[in-house]
Design an enzyme around this catalytic site. Structure first.
Site, PDB file in Angstrom:
ATOM      1  N   HIS A 288       0.815  -1.217   0.000  1.00  0.00           N
ATOM      2  CA  HIS A 288       0.000   0.000   0.000  1.00  0.00           C
ATOM      3  C   HIS A 288       0.851   1.271   0.000  1.00  0.00           C
ATOM      4  O   HIS A 288       0.355   2.343  -0.336  1.00  0.00           O
ATOM      5  CB  HIS A 288      -1.018  -0.008   1.151  1.00  0.00           C
ATOM      6  CG  HIS A 288      -0.451   0.251   2.516  1.00  0.00           C
ATOM      7  ND1 HIS A 288      -0.217  -0.751   3.431  1.00  0.00           N
ATOM      8  CD2 HIS A 288      -0.091   1.403   3.137  1.00  0.00           C
ATOM      9  CE1 HIS A 288       0.261  -0.227   4.551  1.00  0.00           C
ATOM     10  NE2 HIS A 288       0.351   1.087   4.402  1.00  0.00           N
TER      11      HIS A 288
ATOM     12  N   GLY B 176     -12.425 -20.301  -3.582  1.00  0.00           N
ATOM     13  CA  GLY B 176     -13.551 -19.549  -4.103  1.00  0.00           C
ATOM     14  C   GLY B 176     -14.892 -20.043  -3.591  1.00  0.00           C
ATOM     15  O   GLY B 176     -15.923 -19.896  -4.252  1.00  0.00           O
ATOM     16  N   VAL B 177     -14.898 -20.656  -2.425  1.00  0.00           N
ATOM     17  CA  VAL B 177     -16.129 -21.202  -1.852  1.00  0.00           C
ATOM     18  C   VAL B 177     -16.777 -20.169  -0.946  1.00  0.00           C
ATOM     19  O   VAL B 177     -16.115 -19.539  -0.154  1.00  0.00           O
ATOM     20  CB  VAL B 177     -15.828 -22.483  -1.052  1.00  0.00           C
ATOM     21  CG1 VAL B 177     -17.101 -23.003  -0.372  1.00  0.00           C
ATOM     22  CG2 VAL B 177     -15.237 -23.548  -1.955  1.00  0.00           C
TER      23      VAL B 177
ATOM     24  N   ASP C  92      -0.068  -7.602   1.278  1.00  0.00           N
ATOM     25  CA  ASP C  92       0.363  -6.218   1.456  1.00  0.00           C
ATOM     26  C   ASP C  92       1.886  -6.093   1.527  1.00  0.00           C
ATOM     27  O   ASP C  92       2.421  -5.327   2.314  1.00  0.00           O
ATOM     28  CB  ASP C  92      -0.278  -5.592   2.696  1.00  0.00           C
ATOM     29  CG  ASP C  92      -0.173  -4.066   2.700  1.00  0.00           C
ATOM     30  OD1 ASP C  92       0.157  -3.488   1.642  1.00  0.00           O
ATOM     31  OD2 ASP C  92      -0.392  -3.451   3.760  1.00  0.00           O
TER      32      ASP C  92
ATOM     33  N   GLY D 144       3.541   6.340   8.221  1.00  0.00           N
ATOM     34  CA  GLY D 144       4.946   6.426   7.852  1.00  0.00           C
ATOM     35  C   GLY D 144       5.756   5.249   8.359  1.00  0.00           C
ATOM     36  O   GLY D 144       6.851   4.989   7.878  1.00  0.00           O
ATOM     37  N   ASN D 145       5.208   4.512   9.347  1.00  0.00           N
ATOM     38  CA  ASN D 145       5.850   3.284   9.818  1.00  0.00           C
ATOM     39  C   ASN D 145       5.577   2.108   8.879  1.00  0.00           C
ATOM     40  O   ASN D 145       6.269   1.090   8.944  1.00  0.00           O
ATOM     41  CB  ASN D 145       5.351   2.885  11.211  1.00  0.00           C
ATOM     42  CG  ASN D 145       6.126   3.537  12.331  1.00  0.00           C
ATOM     43  OD1 ASN D 145       5.573   4.368  13.049  1.00  0.00           O
ATOM     44  ND2 ASN D 145       7.386   3.183  12.489  1.00  0.00           N
ATOM     45  N   SER D 146       4.574   2.236   8.034  1.00  0.00           N
ATOM     46  CA  SER D 146       4.188   1.131   7.161  1.00  0.00           C
ATOM     47  C   SER D 146       5.371   0.625   6.355  1.00  0.00           C
ATOM     48  O   SER D 146       6.085   1.399   5.723  1.00  0.00           O
ATOM     49  CB  SER D 146       3.083   1.572   6.199  1.00  0.00           C
ATOM     50  OG  SER D 146       1.896   1.834   6.881  1.00  0.00           O
TER      51      SER D 146
END
Length: 197
Positions: free
Chosen positions: A30, A194-195, A60, A136-138
């Protein structure tokens, strides 16, 4: 490292860490999503353009590549997150609010939490910590008491928008697996049934 990602519609800042001596940098997906230009700023202020190797919105995670002198590339050791226990001391590193080189401390508050990934899939086995994590820690590392990566800081739970002492990190065992696939092929393949119930 501090990461700046810009595009026509937005500018984002985040954090990351050196994964290997080939110049691969790990961060959150992200942080770099939609970016047309990405730069990495090292501890000594050296700023280099980065190339996007690959991203995985289901976990992510993203991998960047920089052409950097060997002296700038000090990879962190990635530990086994299955050996982390509640109560273990941890350090969160990053650039909250653009304040590069910030370290906060805390403990592992809980294990096996779930987070929602950018593509709305579930990231399992995440590590909850009370170490202060802010915008900003991401993408920055969550370190154990020996300075080894046990997770990648990704999200906070907050009513105020700041650190309320409930942060979440993607576990290092997931990071290791996904990053190796991204470096190898530039993509990650997940198996889904996909259930629906």
């Amino acid at each position: 490292v501090e990461i700046t990602a810009g595009g026509a519609a937005r500018r984002a800042q985040g954090s990351g860490f050196v994964f290997d001596r080939e110049g691969h940098i790990v961060t959150n997906q992200h942080v770099v999503a939609g970016a047309s230009a990405i730069s990495v700023i090292f501890w000594n202020g050296v700023e280099l353009d980065a190339e996007l190797v690959g991203t995985d919105p289901s976990t992510d995670l993203a991998v960047l590549s920089v052409d950097a002198p060997a002296g700038l590339l000090s990879p962190l050791t990635v530990a086994d997150s299955s050996r982390v226990d509640v109560g273990d001391a941890v350090l969160a590193m990053g650039s909250p609010f653009g304040l590069e080189g910030t370290i906060t401390s805390g403990i592992v508050s809980a294990l096996h939490r779930q987070m929602t990934a950018p593509n709305n899939f579930t990231i399992v086995d995440t590590i909850q910590t009370d170490a202060a994590i802010n915008h900003g820690n991401s993408g920055g590392p969550l370190l154990d008491g020996r300075g080894r990566v046990i997770g990648v800081n990704a999200q906070i739970e907050s009513e105020s928008g700041g650190s309320d002492g409930v942060g979440f990190a993607i576990p290092s065992n997931t990071v290791r697996s996904i990053v190796r696939q991204l470096i190898s092929t530039g993509e990650v393949r997940h198996a889904y049934l996909g259930v629906r119930m």
